[in-house]
Scaffold this active site. Sequence first.
Site, PDB file in Angstrom:
ATOM      1  N   CYS A  56    -103.719  -3.228  24.564  1.00 24.03           N
ATOM      2  CA  CYS A  56    -103.630  -1.816  23.777  1.00 24.03           C
ATOM      3  C   CYS A  56    -103.820  -0.884  25.240  1.00 24.03           C
ATOM      4  CB  CYS A  56    -104.579  -1.732  22.682  1.00 24.03           C
ATOM      5  SG  CYS A  56    -104.576  -0.268  21.915  1.00 24.03           S
ATOM      6  N   ASP A 114     -94.883  -2.990  15.268  1.00 30.80           N
ATOM      7  CA  ASP A 114     -95.990  -2.285  15.778  1.00 30.80           C
ATOM      8  C   ASP A 114     -95.468  -0.769  15.675  1.00 30.80           C
ATOM      9  OD1 ASP A 114     -97.893  -0.703  17.384  1.00 30.80           O
ATOM     10  OD2 ASP A 114     -97.888  -2.442  18.946  1.00 30.80           O
ATOM     11  N   HIS A 170     -99.218  -4.556  15.967  1.00 32.82           N
ATOM     12  CA  HIS A 170     -99.986  -4.133  16.990  1.00 32.82           C
ATOM     13  C   HIS A 170    -101.364  -4.866  16.746  1.00 32.82           C
ATOM     14  CE1 HIS A 170    -101.366  -1.178  20.205  1.00 32.82           C
ATOM     15  NE2 HIS A 170    -102.501  -1.301  19.582  1.00 32.82           N
TER      16      HIS A 170
END
Length: 233
Positions: free
Chosen positions: A125, A174, A201
Amino acid sequence: MNAWITLTSADGTPVRAWQAQPAAGAPQRRAAVVVLPEIFGVNSHIRAVAEQYAAEGYLALAIDTFARVEPGVELGYGAADMQRGIALKAAAEALPTPGVQADIEAAVRHAGAASGGKVGVVGFCWGGLLAWRAACAVDGLSAAVCYYGGGMTNQTESARSARVPVLAHFGERDHFIPAAGVQAFAQAHPDAQVHLYAADHGFNCDQRASYDAPATQAARERTLAFFARHLGA
């Protein structure tokens, strides 16, 4: 032995890091992996990630990327934790240059000295974005892996040029990172290995609802092969 240690950046900033040592019976490697966490800090999931690399024979170091704004943060994955993590990331991104990069540089130096070999970086991330930036700017790295790096596919970040081999993992579902941006990034960086998975995600984190075991396994196999090739271990 796995333990918290404290690194010192070039400007004297102390940076906490979870250091995982290769266990008895692990492959014999002279290489290290620096782990850059999500916006949730060096929590139990990120420590487990470091320990997984240690089980593969790497010295692994997960660093506190919030050390300059709020040291010692460990968050979960609920809505309140998400909002707090977003605010902490914004504060870290607003730091004067070089900001967090100086702490990554300290981690790479330590990892190289402690392992006696090459150093790779893997980030998740926000950590994936930091890993991409490190691939473009941090001395002493030999490879970088980015998991769903938030922001790395935008025009500004994609304009950077990597100095080391890069492997990037993204999820097709995502909503933070549109597939069109991933495709544009891949076209702009044909030397990078870019993979899309039928996942959302955060698919690598088994503490999140978006965890996807098949995508995690496929990405892990590719990552381990990539590090074995480029870290010479």
